[in-house]
Design a protein around this motif. Structure first.
Motif, PDB file in Angstrom:
ATOM      1  N   LEU A  27      13.757   0.035  -9.618  1.00  0.00           N
ATOM      2  CA  LEU A  27      13.935  -0.065  -8.020  1.00  0.00           C
ATOM      3  C   LEU A  27      14.734   1.049  -7.500  1.00  0.00           C
ATOM      4  O   LEU A  27      14.434   1.530  -6.501  1.00  0.00           O
ATOM      5  CB  LEU A  27      14.665  -1.339  -8.121  1.00  0.00           C
ATOM      6  N   PRO A  28      16.017   1.587  -8.242  1.00  0.00           N
ATOM      7  CA  PRO A  28      16.698   2.578  -7.815  1.00  0.00           C
ATOM      8  C   PRO A  28      15.845   4.025  -7.378  1.00  0.00           C
ATOM      9  O   PRO A  28      15.855   4.814  -6.604  1.00  0.00           O
ATOM     10  CB  PRO A  28      17.855   2.981  -8.683  1.00  0.00           C
ATOM     11  N   MET A  29      14.934   4.095  -8.422  1.00  0.00           N
ATOM     12  CA  MET A  29      14.015   5.398  -8.252  1.00  0.00           C
ATOM     13  C   MET A  29      12.871   5.115  -7.131  1.00  0.00           C
ATOM     14  O   MET A  29      12.677   6.234  -6.770  1.00  0.00           O
ATOM     15  CB  MET A  29      13.141   5.465  -9.659  1.00  0.00           C
ATOM     16  N   THR A  30      12.844   4.040  -6.601  1.00  0.00           N
ATOM     17  CA  THR A  30      12.008   3.900  -5.372  1.00  0.00           C
ATOM     18  C   THR A  30      12.593   3.775  -3.969  1.00  0.00           C
ATOM     19  O   THR A  30      12.103   3.510  -2.900  1.00  0.00           O
ATOM     20  CB  THR A  30      11.051   2.474  -5.552  1.00  0.00           C
ATOM     21  N   MET A  78       0.857  -1.310   0.090  1.00  0.00           N
ATOM     22  CA  MET A  78      -0.182  -0.159   0.117  1.00  0.00           C
ATOM     23  C   MET A  78       0.842   1.296  -0.084  1.00  0.00           C
ATOM     24  O   MET A  78       0.796   2.051  -0.614  1.00  0.00           O
ATOM     25  CB  MET A  78      -0.868   0.081   1.348  1.00  0.00           C
ATOM     26  N   ILE A  79       1.891   1.334   0.663  1.00  0.00           N
ATOM     27  CA  ILE A  79       2.899   2.480   0.871  1.00  0.00           C
ATOM     28  C   ILE A  79       3.551   2.734  -0.540  1.00  0.00           C
ATOM     29  O   ILE A  79       3.607   3.925  -1.050  1.00  0.00           O
ATOM     30  CB  ILE A  79       4.045   1.979   1.931  1.00  0.00           C
ATOM     31  N   LEU A  80       3.968   1.546  -1.106  1.00  0.00           N
ATOM     32  CA  LEU A  80       4.668   1.801  -2.630  1.00  0.00           C
ATOM     33  C   LEU A  80       3.519   1.881  -3.776  1.00  0.00           C
ATOM     34  O   LEU A  80       4.113   2.494  -4.835  1.00  0.00           O
ATOM     35  CB  LEU A  80       5.264   0.225  -2.781  1.00  0.00           C
ATOM     36  N   MET A  81       2.269   1.565  -3.553  1.00  0.00           N
ATOM     37  CA  MET A  81       1.414   1.821  -4.554  1.00  0.00           C
ATOM     38  C   MET A  81       1.268   3.389  -5.217  1.00  0.00           C
ATOM     39  O   MET A  81       1.180   3.192  -6.344  1.00  0.00           O
ATOM     40  CB  MET A  81       0.025   1.336  -4.112  1.00  0.00           C
ATOM     41  N   GLY A  82       1.182   4.145  -4.245  1.00  0.00           N
ATOM     42  CA  GLY A  82       1.075   5.390  -4.735  1.00  0.00           C
ATOM     43  C   GLY A  82       2.341   5.914  -5.563  1.00  0.00           C
ATOM     44  O   GLY A  82       2.117   6.693  -6.603  1.00  0.00           O
ATOM     45  N   PHE A  83       3.553   5.504  -5.275  1.00  0.00           N
ATOM     46  CA  PHE A  83       4.589   6.017  -5.635  1.00  0.00           C
ATOM     47  C   PHE A  83       4.969   5.296  -7.274  1.00  0.00           C
ATOM     48  O   PHE A  83       4.971   5.937  -8.495  1.00  0.00           O
ATOM     49  CB  PHE A  83       5.697   5.486  -5.040  1.00  0.00           C
ATOM     50  N   TYR A  84       4.429   4.126  -7.248  1.00  0.00           N
ATOM     51  CA  TYR A  84       4.427   3.352  -8.678  1.00  0.00           C
ATOM     52  C   TYR A  84       3.493   3.872  -9.467  1.00  0.00           C
ATOM     53  O   TYR A  84       3.766   3.988 -10.877  1.00  0.00           O
ATOM     54  CB  TYR A  84       4.233   1.696  -8.413  1.00  0.00           C
ATOM     55  N   MET A  85       2.341   4.410  -9.089  1.00  0.00           N
ATOM     56  CA  MET A  85       1.227   4.851 -10.072  1.00  0.00           C
ATOM     57  C   MET A  85       1.730   6.182 -10.568  1.00  0.00           C
ATOM     58  O   MET A  85       1.183   6.704 -11.527  1.00  0.00           O
ATOM     59  CB  MET A  85      -0.096   4.879  -9.351  1.00  0.00           C
TER      60      MET A  85
END
Length: 295
Positions: free
Chosen positions: A207-210, A174-181
């Protein structure tokens, strides 16, 4: 006779100065409130430090924030040498590190697949992971214990690692979802045009961007894993495999309890969390901001 602009100018200057004064007062009140909040947050840590430097008699006879006549630093050597806190500390360290690394890696895999790839069951899979956030931990203890017993993982630290990964995955996704979108698809299109495979694009570019949001999720997972008690106390019976949170029980006897040693153990257990939090506090803010924006 003074012109209209000359008459208006003093009023404008008075209004600006009044706004500046009110703004300064507002900031002053805000700083006072924040300083008071910080002091209130630090008081429990100060109390625990003083608690760990007292013996049983001083703990019950002196006020909570009173200094003892002699600082009992021997409490720390006692818990490290006699209480096997070093072994528990190492167990907590490697279990937490392995669990956090695997959770972040798997969560990135799942989030990338659900947000950047097109497949029919992506919505259903996301729903299943989100349902996992609503399952109480305590309701799974008996089923998990039965499962681990069947696959011969009882009294194994691997059962703790698997439990931590399973319960931390939904929140991490859930934390990663907003960033990936919010990631621009042009980055992926450009990498594919340059001949990148999906695996290479993920590990070398995505992956480095996250990094910022992954660090935020890692710290949240680390705090949960480091302080967790129920799983360790339920699945592990061998004392040499237990973690710091359970090792505190060694200083609780049937007739006497070494409260100073318990305070020293608690102080040792929170130091890694405090150090990592202060070192990576800027990353936490960046990660929360990055994960809250949807492009």
């Amino acid at each position: 006779m003074p012109s209209m602009s000359t008459a208006i100018r003093p009023r404008t200057e008075e209004a600006v100065s009044a706004r500046t004064l009110s703004s300064s007062i507002g900031y002053g009140v805000l700083y006072v409130v924040l300083a008071a909040t910080a002091v209130l947050q630090l008081l429990p840590l100060l109390w625990l430090l003083l608690f760990s430097l007292k013996n049983n008699q001083e703990i019950f006879n002196l006020s909570p924030f009173a200094l003892p006549k002699t600082l009992h630093w021997s409490n720390y050597s006692t818990v490290w040498e006699q209480g096997s806190i070093g072994r528990y500390f190492f167990n907590s360290l490697w279990i937490t590190v392995v669990s956090v690394v695997l959770t972040i890696l798997l969560a990135n895999f799942v989030t990338f697949a659900m947000t950047r790839m097109k497949w029919k069951l992506s919505g259903i899979v996301l729903g299943l992971f989100m349902i996992g956030m609503m399952i109480p931990v305590h309701s799974t203890l008996i089923p998990l214990f039965s499962l681990f017993k069947k696959v011969h993982l009882t009294d194994s630290q691997l059962s703790i690692v698997l439990s931590y990964i399973a319960f931390n995955l939904p929140l991490t996704i859930m934390i990663l979802m907003g960033f990936y979108m919010a990631l621009p698809k042009e980055v992926e299109e450009a990498s594919i045009m340059d001949g990148c495979s999906v695996n290479r694009m993920f590990f070398r570019i995505i992956l480095p961007m996250t990094a910022s949001v992954s660090v935020t999720a890692a710290i949240i997972n680390m705090i949960y894993n480091w302080n967790e008690f129920i799983f360790v106390n339920t699945f592990l019976s061998d004392d040499s495999k237990k973690t710091l949170t359970v090792g505190i029980q060694n200083f609780v006897g049937q007739y006497t309890t070494n409260w100073g040693a318990i305070g020293a153990t608690l102080m040792i257990s929170i130091l890694p969390i405090l150090v990592i939090f202060f070192l990576l506090s800027n990353r936490i803010v960046e990660g929360i901001a990055a994960g809250s924006v949807k492009g």
